[in-house]
Design a protein around this motif. Structure first.
Motif, mmCIF file in Angstrom:
data_model
loop_
_atom_site.group_PDB
_atom_site.id
_atom_site.type_symbol
_atom_site.label_atom_id
_atom_site.label_comp_id
_atom_site.label_asym_id
_atom_site.label_seq_id
_atom_site.Cartn_x
_atom_site.Cartn_y
_atom_site.Cartn_z
ATOM 1 N N GLU A 232 0.708 -1.346 -0.044
ATOM 2 C CA GLU A 232 0.195 0.064 0.062
ATOM 3 C C GLU A 232 0.422 1.418 0.244
ATOM 4 O OE1 GLU A 232 -3.998 -1.901 2.669
ATOM 5 O OE2 GLU A 232 -2.445 -0.095 3.606
ATOM 6 N N HIS A 233 2.052 1.773 1.178
ATOM 7 C CA HIS A 233 3.054 2.748 1.437
ATOM 8 C C HIS A 233 4.184 2.432 -0.147
ATOM 9 C CE1 HIS A 233 0.277 3.839 3.954
ATOM 10 N NE2 HIS A 233 0.084 2.772 4.065
ATOM 11 N N LEU A 234 3.607 1.289 -1.331
ATOM 12 C CA LEU A 234 5.173 1.568 -1.907
ATOM 13 C C LEU A 234 4.983 2.635 -3.308
ATOM 14 C CD1 LEU A 234 7.236 -0.226 -3.462
ATOM 15 C CD2 LEU A 234 5.543 -1.330 -4.661
ATOM 16 N N PRO A 235 6.338 3.457 -2.250
ATOM 17 C CA PRO A 235 6.758 4.402 -3.381
ATOM 18 C C PRO A 235 6.823 3.620 -5.079
ATOM 19 C CG PRO A 235 8.564 4.051 -2.032
ATOM 20 C CD PRO A 235 7.887 3.228 -1.295
ATOM 21 N N ARG A 236 5.676 5.074 -5.472
ATOM 22 C CA ARG A 236 5.281 4.966 -6.918
ATOM 23 C C ARG A 236 6.958 4.451 -8.467
ATOM 24 N NH1 ARG A 236 0.117 8.979 -6.633
ATOM 25 N NH2 ARG A 236 1.429 9.174 -4.898
ATOM 26 N N TRP A 237 7.900 5.423 -7.844
ATOM 27 C CA TRP A 237 8.613 5.787 -8.626
ATOM 28 C C TRP A 237 8.909 4.044 -8.893
ATOM 29 C CZ3 TRP A 237 12.878 3.971 -6.570
ATOM 30 C CH2 TRP A 237 12.888 4.333 -4.900
ATOM 31 N N THR A 238 8.805 3.189 -7.526
ATOM 32 C CA THR A 238 9.981 1.352 -8.190
ATOM 33 C C THR A 238 9.512 0.524 -8.952
ATOM 34 O OG1 THR A 238 8.398 0.995 -6.149
ATOM 35 C CG2 THR A 238 10.075 1.292 -5.424
ATOM 36 N N ILE A 239 8.009 1.804 -9.477
ATOM 37 C CA ILE A 239 7.884 -0.475 -10.633
ATOM 38 C C ILE A 239 8.101 0.811 -11.717
ATOM 39 C CG2 ILE A 239 6.000 -0.356 -11.347
ATOM 40 C CD1 ILE A 239 3.854 0.203 -8.941
ATOM 41 N N PRO A 240 8.004 1.771 -12.238
ATOM 42 C CA PRO A 240 8.731 2.378 -13.625
ATOM 43 C C PRO A 240 10.152 1.870 -13.509
ATOM 44 C CG PRO A 240 8.032 4.577 -12.622
ATOM 45 C CD PRO A 240 7.098 3.442 -12.204
ATOM 46 N N LEU A 241 10.451 2.591 -12.269
ATOM 47 C CA LEU A 241 12.288 2.101 -12.063
ATOM 48 C C LEU A 241 12.555 1.241 -12.540
ATOM 49 C CD1 LEU A 241 15.440 3.035 -11.761
ATOM 50 C CD2 LEU A 241 14.739 2.660 -8.880
ATOM 51 N N ALA A 242 11.396 -0.359 -12.376
ATOM 52 C CA ALA A 242 11.998 -1.774 -12.203
ATOM 53 C C ALA A 242 11.581 -2.192 -13.185
ATOM 54 C CB ALA A 242 11.177 -2.642 -11.294
ATOM 55 N N LEU A 243 10.712 -1.629 -14.251
ATOM 56 C CA LEU A 243 10.564 -2.378 -15.299
ATOM 57 C C LEU A 243 11.391 -1.557 -16.366
ATOM 58 C CD1 LEU A 243 6.652 -1.704 -15.390
ATOM 59 C CD2 LEU A 243 7.552 -3.362 -15.332
ATOM 60 N N SER A 244 12.168 -0.610 -16.316
ATOM 61 C CA SER A 244 12.756 -0.004 -17.596
ATOM 62 C C SER A 244 14.063 -0.168 -17.293
ATOM 63 C CB SER A 244 13.653 1.662 -16.828
ATOM 64 O OG SER A 244 13.356 2.161 -15.376
ATOM 65 N N VAL A 245 14.612 -1.031 -15.757
ATOM 66 C CA VAL A 245 16.006 -1.877 -15.862
ATOM 67 C C VAL A 245 15.922 -3.172 -16.301
ATOM 68 C CG1 VAL A 245 17.340 -3.127 -13.601
ATOM 69 C CG2 VAL A 245 16.739 -0.862 -13.464
#
Length: 464
Positions: A302-315
């Protein structure tokens, strides 16, 4: 008669009195009879021109009613609840966030759609035969109204105030996309994932996809307003949709590394945007690390920072890109330059994300935003402009190939590596400037986090 959604029923009762129902009908009836009377006795050319005029006039009426007043109504629906002190009652009612969003968007704008569709029907009635693309343009007008109103409502939830302007801008953009199809002389086609679509149909699909995600954003924001927690899956699927959508414009026979590169490039703007969304969310970071340390999986998500999602996908996309690199010597050279460019862009976005956190994390949000804006202005425009102006003579086209200017030109581009991403076959020289900035910005952010933790510990300690 009780409608399915109580919000829609409430707005229908408020907006559809007998007088308000009959007034647009009477206006349209008069608007049909008078032009018929005026066009009697005209020759074919004059009648055709008159029909074109009345068609355009009624489409302008539709634009004013739906694209302007409809956006105003959608953008003020939530703010009216706050001003009228009725939001707390709605927030604690049995209505779910999804039903509340549907009810407010449809209910607040239903009367404008009633009057606007009557005007659009009159425009269709007067349409001359040479406007063969009018059905496509009318589809665009309807799509513009839907997407614009959902955008206005979603923005109003986040701003606590009336917010019609973003919806109007989105509506204008959508209408401009379809305006070229009005004459209908030639409807071009495009290919997406191997399927051929007429451009108006594809634009409708794109607008519907955009409207769906804006609607989902409005639902998520409404859930937060009603004190529900959002899992990150909506944002995950949104970022995936952006990457998959952009990748579809490549030919099917294109190599997988090129598709991964396009996916990577499409996700990077989402990464920067998510940095902007999370930069000032100090409490969210505290709850995230608390859930991480205590093994609370749901609260962690619920509190996962949203930038972790596009960062993981871009990596992940960048890893696929590197894995399927070209093998010939010439292709390897071009691949190296492109790889350095893509990695450099990622470094600059990471630096910008850290800088945003540095300025916005625990502080005056308005002043922090101003400082971040000044930093970006200097980093991307003013300082590179000073460098270019200092070496203006050496960079003139007629001097670029002179032997005495070659060293100066190379020095200029080496300096500009500190400000802009560049293509280069020298990975270390091109990536060191942005990577060093990431480390320096990260160091200062770590210092600020330590200060925040120290101040928080002092506040919790009993007064000595």
């Amino acid at each position: 008669m009780r409608l399915f959604n109580p919000e829609i029923q409430r707005y229908v009762w408020l907006n559809f009195s007998l007088f308000r129902v009959l007034t647009p009908l009477a206006a349209i009836a008069i608007g049909l009879l008078i032009p018929h009377h005026l066009m009697e006795g005209l020759n074919n050319a004059q009648a055709l021109e008159s029909k074109r005029f009345f068609t355009q006039m009624y489409m302008w009426f539709y634009g004013g009613i739906v694209l302007y007043f409809g956006n105003v109504r959608a953008g003020s629906a939530f703010a009216e609840e706050l001003r009228g002190k009725t939001w707390d009652f709605q927030r604690t009612s049995a209505l779910k966030p999804l039903h509340l969003v549907i009810g407010k968007v449809i209910g607040a704008t239903c009367y404008t759609w009633y009057a606007g569709l009557l005007a659009l029907g009159a425009a269709w009635y007067f349409a001359p035969p040479d406007l063969t693309g009018l059905p496509y343009f009318m589809m665009g007008l309807i799509c513009a109204g839907i997407v614009g109103q959902v955008t206005a409502f979603a923005y109003s939830i986040s701003s606590d105030d009336s917010a019609s302007f973003p919806g109007i801008i989105v509506s204008i953009i959508v209408v401009s996309m379809f305006s070229s199809f009005l004459e209908g002389d030639r409807i071009a086609t495009l290919e997406w994932y191997g399927y051929v679509f007429e451009k108006p149909i594809f634009y409708c699909m794109t607008t519907a996809l955009l409207g769906f995600w804006v609607f989902r954003a409005a639902v998520c924001m409404m859930r937060r307003r009603m004190l529900y927690r959002n899992l990150p899956f909506d944002f995950l699927f949104f970022v995936l949709t952006v990457g998959v959508y952009c990748t579809g414009f490549l030919d099917a026979e294109k190599p997988i590394w090129l598709k991964a590169m396009v996916f990577y490039a499409a996700v990077l703007p989402c990464l920067f945007w998510s940095f902007m969304l999370e930069a000032g969310n100090l409490n969210g970071y505290k709850r995230f690390f608390h859930a991480l340390y205590h093994g609370e999986r749901r609260r962690f998500l619920e509190h996962l920072p949203r930038w972790t999602i596009p960062l993981a996908l871009s990596v992940a996309a960048f890893g696929i890109y590197l894995t399927y690199a070209p093998v010939t010597e010439m292709q390897q050279l071009k691949h190296m330059e492109l790889t350095v460019l893509l990695a450099s862009i990622m470094c600059f976005i990471l630096r910008d994300g850290i800088v945003l956190h540095l300025f916005l994390l625990r502080g005056n949000e308005s002043f922090g935003s101003f400082k971040a804006m000044v930093f970006f202005l200097f980093a991307y425009i003013l300082l590179p402009g000073l460098v270019l102006s200092a070496f203006e003579d050496a960079l003139k086209p007629q001097n670029l190939f002179l032997s005495e200017a070659e060293g100066t030109t190379a020095s200029v581009w080496e300096i500009l590596r500190w400000f802009w991403p560049q293509m280069s076959d020298d990975a270390l020289a091109a990536l060191f400037p942005p990577a060093a900035q990431v480390l320096v910005a990260g160091y200062f952010l770590a210092r600020k986090v330590q200060t925040i933790r120290k101040d928080s510990a002092e506040e919790k300690s009993p007064a000595g």
